[in-house]
Design an enzyme around this catalytic site. Structure first.
Site, PDB file in Angstrom:
ATOM      1  N   ARG A  27       0.156  -9.193  13.367  1.00  0.00           N
ATOM      2  CA  ARG A  27      -0.466  -8.133  12.581  1.00  0.00           C
ATOM      3  C   ARG A  27      -1.353  -8.707  11.473  1.00  0.00           C
ATOM      4  O   ARG A  27      -2.416  -8.175  11.164  1.00  0.00           O
ATOM      5  CB  ARG A  27       0.619  -7.226  11.973  1.00  0.00           C
ATOM      6  CG  ARG A  27       1.273  -6.347  13.037  1.00  0.00           C
ATOM      7  CD  ARG A  27       2.573  -5.772  12.555  1.00  0.00           C
ATOM      8  NE  ARG A  27       2.412  -4.850  11.457  1.00  0.00           N
ATOM      9  CZ  ARG A  27       3.359  -4.626  10.539  1.00  0.00           C
ATOM     10  NH1 ARG A  27       4.509  -5.258  10.593  1.00  0.00           N
ATOM     11  NH2 ARG A  27       3.139  -3.765   9.589  1.00  0.00           N
TER      12      ARG A  27
ATOM     13  N   LYS B 273       0.827  -1.214   0.000  1.00  0.00           N
ATOM     14  CA  LYS B 273       0.000   0.000   0.000  1.00  0.00           C
ATOM     15  C   LYS B 273       0.864   1.267   0.000  1.00  0.00           C
ATOM     16  O   LYS B 273       0.578   2.207  -0.727  1.00  0.00           O
ATOM     17  CB  LYS B 273      -0.918   0.026   1.234  1.00  0.00           C
ATOM     18  CG  LYS B 273      -1.853  -1.165   1.348  1.00  0.00           C
ATOM     19  CD  LYS B 273      -2.778  -1.037   2.539  1.00  0.00           C
ATOM     20  CE  LYS B 273      -2.089  -1.023   3.899  1.00  0.00           C
ATOM     21  NZ  LYS B 273      -1.361  -2.253   4.267  1.00  0.00           N
TER      22      LYS B 273
ATOM     23  N   ARG C  20      -9.199   0.467   9.511  1.00  0.00           N
ATOM     24  CA  ARG C  20      -8.780  -0.895   9.854  1.00  0.00           C
ATOM     25  C   ARG C  20      -9.942  -1.697  10.430  1.00  0.00           C
ATOM     26  O   ARG C  20      -9.814  -2.903  10.645  1.00  0.00           O
ATOM     27  CB  ARG C  20      -7.686  -0.863  10.917  1.00  0.00           C
ATOM     28  CG  ARG C  20      -6.322  -0.428  10.441  1.00  0.00           C
ATOM     29  CD  ARG C  20      -5.514  -1.604  10.007  1.00  0.00           C
ATOM     30  NE  ARG C  20      -4.171  -1.825  10.434  1.00  0.00           N
ATOM     31  CZ  ARG C  20      -3.055  -1.195  10.069  1.00  0.00           C
ATOM     32  NH1 ARG C  20      -3.097  -0.143   9.326  1.00  0.00           N
ATOM     33  NH2 ARG C  20      -1.881  -1.614  10.455  1.00  0.00           N
TER      34      ARG C  20
ATOM     35  N   ARG D 230      11.368  -6.165   4.240  1.00  0.00           N
ATOM     36  CA  ARG D 230      11.205  -4.719   4.053  1.00  0.00           C
ATOM     37  C   ARG D 230      12.292  -3.928   4.793  1.00  0.00           C
ATOM     38  O   ARG D 230      12.581  -4.175   5.947  1.00  0.00           O
ATOM     39  CB  ARG D 230       9.824  -4.299   4.565  1.00  0.00           C
ATOM     40  CG  ARG D 230       9.594  -2.804   4.523  1.00  0.00           C
ATOM     41  CD  ARG D 230       8.140  -2.456   4.495  1.00  0.00           C
ATOM     42  NE  ARG D 230       7.381  -2.975   5.627  1.00  0.00           N
ATOM     43  CZ  ARG D 230       6.046  -2.872   5.712  1.00  0.00           C
ATOM     44  NH1 ARG D 230       5.359  -2.319   4.729  1.00  0.00           N
ATOM     45  NH2 ARG D 230       5.412  -3.359   6.762  1.00  0.00           N
TER      46      ARG D 230
ATOM     47  N   ARG E  19      11.671  -1.950  10.334  1.00  0.00           N
ATOM     48  CA  ARG E  19      10.687  -1.539  11.336  1.00  0.00           C
ATOM     49  C   ARG E  19      10.650  -2.547  12.473  1.00  0.00           C
ATOM     50  O   ARG E  19      10.709  -3.750  12.244  1.00  0.00           O
ATOM     51  CB  ARG E  19       9.294  -1.473  10.688  1.00  0.00           C
ATOM     52  CG  ARG E  19       8.992  -0.130  10.094  1.00  0.00           C
ATOM     53  CD  ARG E  19       7.739  -0.154   9.272  1.00  0.00           C
ATOM     54  NE  ARG E  19       6.559  -0.716   9.957  1.00  0.00           N
ATOM     55  CZ  ARG E  19       5.335  -0.673   9.441  1.00  0.00           C
ATOM     56  NH1 ARG E  19       5.131  -0.110   8.266  1.00  0.00           N
ATOM     57  NH2 ARG E  19       4.320  -1.193  10.085  1.00  0.00           N
TER      58      ARG E  19
HETATM   59  P1  AMP Z   1       1.058   0.114   9.442  1.00  0.00           P
HETATM   60  O1  AMP Z   1       2.227   1.012   9.137  1.00  0.00           O
HETATM   61  O2  AMP Z   1      -0.191   0.538   8.740  1.00  0.00           O
HETATM   62  O3  AMP Z   1       1.370  -1.341   9.250  1.00  0.00           O
HETATM   63  O4  AMP Z   1       0.743   0.319  10.996  1.00  0.00           O
HETATM   64  C1  AMP Z   1       1.681   0.008  11.996  1.00  0.00           C
HETATM   65  C2  AMP Z   1       0.977  -0.092  13.329  1.00  0.00           C
HETATM   66  O5  AMP Z   1       0.377   1.169  13.648  1.00  0.00           O
HETATM   67  C3  AMP Z   1      -0.180  -1.093  13.369  1.00  0.00           C
HETATM   68  O6  AMP Z   1       0.255  -2.410  13.642  1.00  0.00           O
HETATM   69  C4  AMP Z   1      -1.026  -0.510  14.496  1.00  0.00           C
HETATM   70  O7  AMP Z   1      -0.456  -0.785  15.760  1.00  0.00           O
HETATM   71  C5  AMP Z   1      -0.895   0.983  14.258  1.00  0.00           C
HETATM   72  N1  AMP Z   1      -1.928   1.494  13.331  1.00  0.00           N
HETATM   73  C6  AMP Z   1      -1.753   2.001  12.086  1.00  0.00           C
HETATM   74  N2  AMP Z   1      -2.918   2.370  11.536  1.00  0.00           N
HETATM   75  C7  AMP Z   1      -3.871   2.090  12.457  1.00  0.00           C
HETATM   76  C8  AMP Z   1      -5.285   2.217  12.481  1.00  0.00           C
HETATM   77  N3  AMP Z   1      -5.972   2.701  11.431  1.00  0.00           N
HETATM   78  N4  AMP Z   1      -5.949   1.819  13.600  1.00  0.00           N
HETATM   79  C9  AMP Z   1      -5.281   1.329  14.660  1.00  0.00           C
HETATM   80  N5  AMP Z   1      -3.954   1.155  14.701  1.00  0.00           N
HETATM   81  C10 AMP Z   1      -3.246   1.529  13.607  1.00  0.00           C
END
Ligand code: AMP
Length: 212
Positions: A171, A13, A88, A127, A160
């Site tokens: 996740r 994404k 989400r 990544r 990360r």
């Molecule tokens: P991402 O970079 O989208 O994979 O997000 C990394 C982490 O940030 C996730 O595993 C969640 O802990 C938190 N996070 C990101 N976006 C959201 C969201 N829309 N709602 C809740 N937690 C989020």
């Protein structure tokens, strides 16, 4: 153009959002990036969010919804945006509609990038991200020419915290359990276009542009 990119962690994404930003001159918004920045800056909100993020759990809606609301109200979103990592869950999807209606607009399209679990695991564990410019590499699929440095700006590449094996599994489980209602929500409103996320970033980008 108001776009949402859905897809499991690792589906690509972020890579696609950056391409959309360049092609259509719209900002890209990632709740994950906003939260990581809040953590790095030592902001109170970042301190609240960090534990959830480290465990691969969702940060509570009470934190995330306010952030998204504030971001979408900034002037640069006036002519459009591409948001990913959000919504989400169903509560977030409903809240997004509400926020958009308060600023007098609605979503144009929701693209779901679909990929099987094995490939998602590979993508996430490989990544690496440039600390300086944010460019994303994959040490297996899209390696930089020098192992630990960005081709573009020479910045150091890092992994990360939550891209490590145990957290990755968690996740993906969280995504699977909460994504279905979100996908159904957009599908029932005729906004959803699903595409397969395998292939080169350019091939996937072309599919998204066609959908747009
Ligand atoms: P991402 O970079 O989208 O994979 O997000 C990394 C982490 O940030 C996730 O595993 C969640 O802990 C938190 N996070 C990101 N976006 C959201 C969201 N829309 N709602 C809740 N937690 C989020």
């Amino acid at each position: 153009m108001k776009l949402v990119l859905l897809g499991a962690p690792g589906a690509g994404k972020g890579t696609q959002a950056k391409k959309l930003m360049e092609r259509y001159s719209i900002p890209e918004i990632s709740t994950g990036e906003i939260l990581r920045k809040a953590v790095a800056d030592g902001a109170p909100l970042g301190r609240d969010a960090k534990g959830y993020m480290d465990r691969g759990e969702l940060v509570p809606d009470s934190i995330v919804l306010g952030l998204v609301h504030a971001r979408l109200r900034k002037g640069d979103c006036g002519k459009g945006f591409v948001i990913y990592g959000f919504p989400r869950n169903e509560v977030q999807a409903l809240s997004l509609d509400k926020t958009l209606s308060t600023i007098g607009c609605q979503l144009s399209l929701v693209v779901s990038i679909d990929l099987d679990k094995k490939e998602l695991m590979n993508r996430m564990s490989g990544r690496r991200i440039c600390r300086n410019c944010g460019r994303v590499y994959n040490i297996y699929l899209l390696p930089p020419s020098k192992e630990t440095l960005c081709d573009e700006c020479g910045g150091a590449l890092y992994q990360r915290e939550d891209d490590r094996a145990d957290t990755i599994r968690k996740r993906l489980d969280v995504y699977e359990s909460l994504a279905r209602p979100v996908i159904q929500y957009y599908s029932s409103r005729g906004l959803l276009k699903s595409i397969t996320g395998s292939g080169s970033p350019e091939e996937i980008f072309e599919k998204i542009c066609k959908a747009v």
